[in-house]
Scaffold this active site. Structure first.
Site, PDB file in Angstrom:
ATOM      1  N   GLY A   1      10.637 -25.577  11.258  1.00  0.00           N
ATOM      2  CA  GLY A   1      11.831 -26.097  11.908  1.00  0.00           C
ATOM      3  C   GLY A   1      12.207 -25.511  13.250  1.00  0.00           C
ATOM      4  N   HIS A   2      11.573 -24.401  13.675  1.00  0.00           N
ATOM      5  CA  HIS A   2      12.145 -23.630  14.785  1.00  0.00           C
ATOM      6  C   HIS A   2      12.052 -24.303  16.154  1.00  0.00           C
ATOM      7  CE1 HIS A   2       8.311 -21.292  16.210  1.00  0.00           C
ATOM      8  NE2 HIS A   2       7.971 -22.460  15.688  1.00  0.00           N
ATOM      9  N   HIS A   3      11.275 -25.375  16.302  1.00  0.00           N
ATOM     10  CA  HIS A   3      11.242 -26.113  17.580  1.00  0.00           C
ATOM     11  C   HIS A   3      12.358 -27.154  17.666  1.00  0.00           C
ATOM     12  CE1 HIS A   3       7.572 -24.247  18.810  1.00  0.00           C
ATOM     13  NE2 HIS A   3       6.860 -24.775  17.845  1.00  0.00           N
ATOM     14  N   CYS A   4      12.981 -27.466  16.556  1.00  0.00           N
ATOM     15  CA  CYS A   4      13.893 -28.607  16.490  1.00  0.00           C
ATOM     16  C   CYS A   4      15.295 -28.230  16.947  1.00  0.00           C
ATOM     17  CB  CYS A   4      13.916 -29.128  15.061  1.00  0.00           C
ATOM     18  SG  CYS A   4      14.913 -30.587  14.859  1.00  0.00           S
TER      19      CYS A   4
ATOM     20  N   ASP B   1      12.009 -22.332  20.538  1.00  0.00           N
ATOM     21  CA  ASP B   1      12.879 -22.918  21.562  1.00  0.00           C
ATOM     22  C   ASP B   1      14.068 -23.668  20.971  1.00  0.00           C
ATOM     23  OD1 ASP B   1      10.841 -24.702  20.641  1.00  0.00           O
ATOM     24  OD2 ASP B   1      11.325 -26.101  22.250  1.00  0.00           O
TER      25      ASP B   1
END
Length: 535
Positions: A258-261, A301
């Site tokens: 999930g960390h790009h979302c 991000d």
């Protein structure tokens, strides 16, 4: 050799003056002291049983199935391999075929194509694999508390994502159900009625949807939230965190990552699991300060954007910025070290952008000892969340540095030394045998055990690991970039105000002859800006 950790810095809440701009009327009434280590906890000097660890999982997360298309890396076998390894089972037991959904790829829907995917036979069964019990009842899996991931509450998703974002994800999942297909979206509807396949550039290869993807997405975000909730005893009337629970740490085996979302699905991510968990801790459990440490190969991000102006959430990302192919995904300027937050959030975002992928245990150890741990000690969070991507392991099929799986045991141990509630949430990592070994090392550390026996690397993994360190940043020394990060942080709030005497800065600084560390960081940031424009 990595410099020693800096001398003890002042902590948030230790002084009458709030130097950070962060509201410090925190939670002394509930937690006793702003230092969460003041919560009831066994003395680290006591000889006691292994600390209690919770593992959060659910077989429904396997139901996010890829279409029959090339170069898809985010697969169900990622979580199956981890569970098998923790249970002491054969790693490949229960692996579905590489591309196991539907027939030939085609435009969908036929009337007005907006996607490219593979429809399934009409009588399709919803299937997932359960590996069952461990091999002998004595595995690390058996030493942990096993919890099934619940579906996330809509209210938790809305803490970080817009209604339109959630609606877009649901709409795509509904299309997959209607067409009984797994597909990748098209960047624009196909206008050529006679075309059999789209142009490569027209397919959004970062994401895909299948009929049961939504349940997987909801379990992934819900599992991350549950990993946090397991760490606290809750007040029955308010649902707020009252004390630490007997569970000292947790590991959420969730997918997709999930960390790009942030405001749209991207980079295999649909909902930002770690950010949802952090926001739940802040707004539902009532914690004052939360830290997110992201050690995925790629820059977190999405998490950075979501908390960029928030001084109550410290975000730290260690990531490869430059590679032999140019700039690493997500290929944007925000991965540079100069991006430290905005408004009240200035200083609360720390980026450590590696100038090449030839970094390994020494560089990560120095980063943890001289940036990550000192920052956490000073920020003094009531919860640490690790966005735990394992794609930096040497030989990963999509990424990879010179890190070995056993190095995650040391990084986890360094975080555990702070004696704070710790929730580890799976992010990336695309070679099943490597992420399984890395995850095994993390769980061994959480249990207070020595690292597991190292597995031999395959020739393919070894060959890929040997091919690192190239690209535009190959001549920039990683330790110089690290020192530049520390020097810059020492000049900005809140870190500049947390130093003691003039010769005792919050982050240690090395002495260099010749070019300064700032030159190294400036070169990396300049290359990031140039390559991001070109990407």
């Amino acid at each position: 050799m990595a410099p020693e950790s800096p001398r003890a810095c002042l902590k948030f809440g230790e002084d009458d003056e709030d130097v950070s701009g962060l509201p410090m009327a925190s939670r002394r009434e509930e937690f006793g002291d702003a230092d969460v280590s003041g919560l009831p906890t066994p003395s680290r000097g006591e000889k006691s049983a292994s600390p209690t660890v919770a593992i959060i999982h659910h077989d429904d997360m396997q139901l996010h199935h890829p279409p029959r298309y090339r170069e898809i890396y985010e697969l169900p076998r990622r979580v199956i391999a981890i569970e098998n390894r923790l249970k002491g089972l054969d790693l490949r037991e229960g692996f579905p075929p590489e591309c196991n959904f539907g027939g030939r790829m085609q435009f969908l829907p036929a009337s007005s194509p907006v996607a490219f995917g593979s429809p399934a036979p009409k009588k399709r069964r919803r299937t997932s694999y359960s590996s069952g019990p461990s091999a002998d009842g004595r595995s690390v899996w058996d030493a942990c508390r096993i919890v099934e991931a619940p579906e996330v509450e809509e209210s938790d998703l809305l803490l970080v994502h817009s209604k339109s974002h959630i609606a877009e994800v649901k709409s795509s999942c509904e299309l997959a159900m209607t067409e009984t297909a797994s597909f990748q979206p098209l960047s624009s509807p196909c206008a050529d009625k006679n075309a059999k396949t789209p142009k490569v550039e027209d397919v959004n290869s970062d994401v895909y949807y299948s009929p049961d993807s939504l349940i997987a997405f909801r379990r992934a975000a819900g599992g991350a939230v549950q990993a946090v909730r397991e760490l606290f005893e809750l007040e029955p009337d308010t649902g707020r965190a009252a004390t630490r629970s007997k569970v000292r740490s947790s590991f959420a085996i969730v997918r997709p990552p999930g960390h790009h979302c942030c405001n749209e699905p991207t980079g295999f991510c649909f909902f930002n699991n770690s950010a949802v968990a952090a926001s739940h801790a802040r707004h539902v459990l009532g914690l004052s300060r939360v830290a997110v440490v992201d050690w995925d190969y790629h820059h977190g991000d999405g998490t950075q954007k979501l908390f960029y102006e928030d001084p109550s959430v410290l975000t730290i990302s260690l990531h490869v910025a430059l590679t032999a192919d140019g700039i690493a995904f997500p290929s944007n300027r925000s991965m540079g070290s100069k991006h430290v937050g905005q408004g009240k959030g200035v200083g609360y975002n720390i980026n450590i952008p590696w100038p090449h992928d030839g970094v390994g245990a020494d560089e990560y150890r120095e980063a943890f000892q001289t940036v990550v741990v000192p920052a956490l000690k000073s920020f003094n969070p009531e919860l640490i969340i690790v966005a735990a991507g394992f794609d930096a392991v040497a030989g990963d099929m999509l990424a990879g540095t010179c890190l070995q799986a056993r190095d995650y045991h040391e990084m986890t141990s360094l975080l555990l030394s702070l004696d704070l509630p710790l929730a580890v949430i799976l992010e990336g990592g695309y070679s099943p045998h490597l992420i399984a070994e890395a995850a095994d090392n993390v769980v061994h550390a959480l249990l207070g055990r020595d690292p597991p026996q190292e597995k031999p690397r395959s020739p393919a993994s070894a060959a890929k690991a040997a091919n690192t360190g190239g690209g535009a940043g190959r001549n920039i020394k990683a330790h110089c970039v690290l020192d530049a990060v520390r020097r810059h942080l020492n000049t900005i709030l809140p870190w500049s105000a947390l130093s003691g005497a003039e010769d005792s800065k919050c982050f240690s600084e090395n002495s260099f002859s010749g070019s300064t560390p700032s030159d190294a960081a400036a070169r990396v940031d300049k290359l990031i800006d140039q390559l991001a424009e070109r990407d």
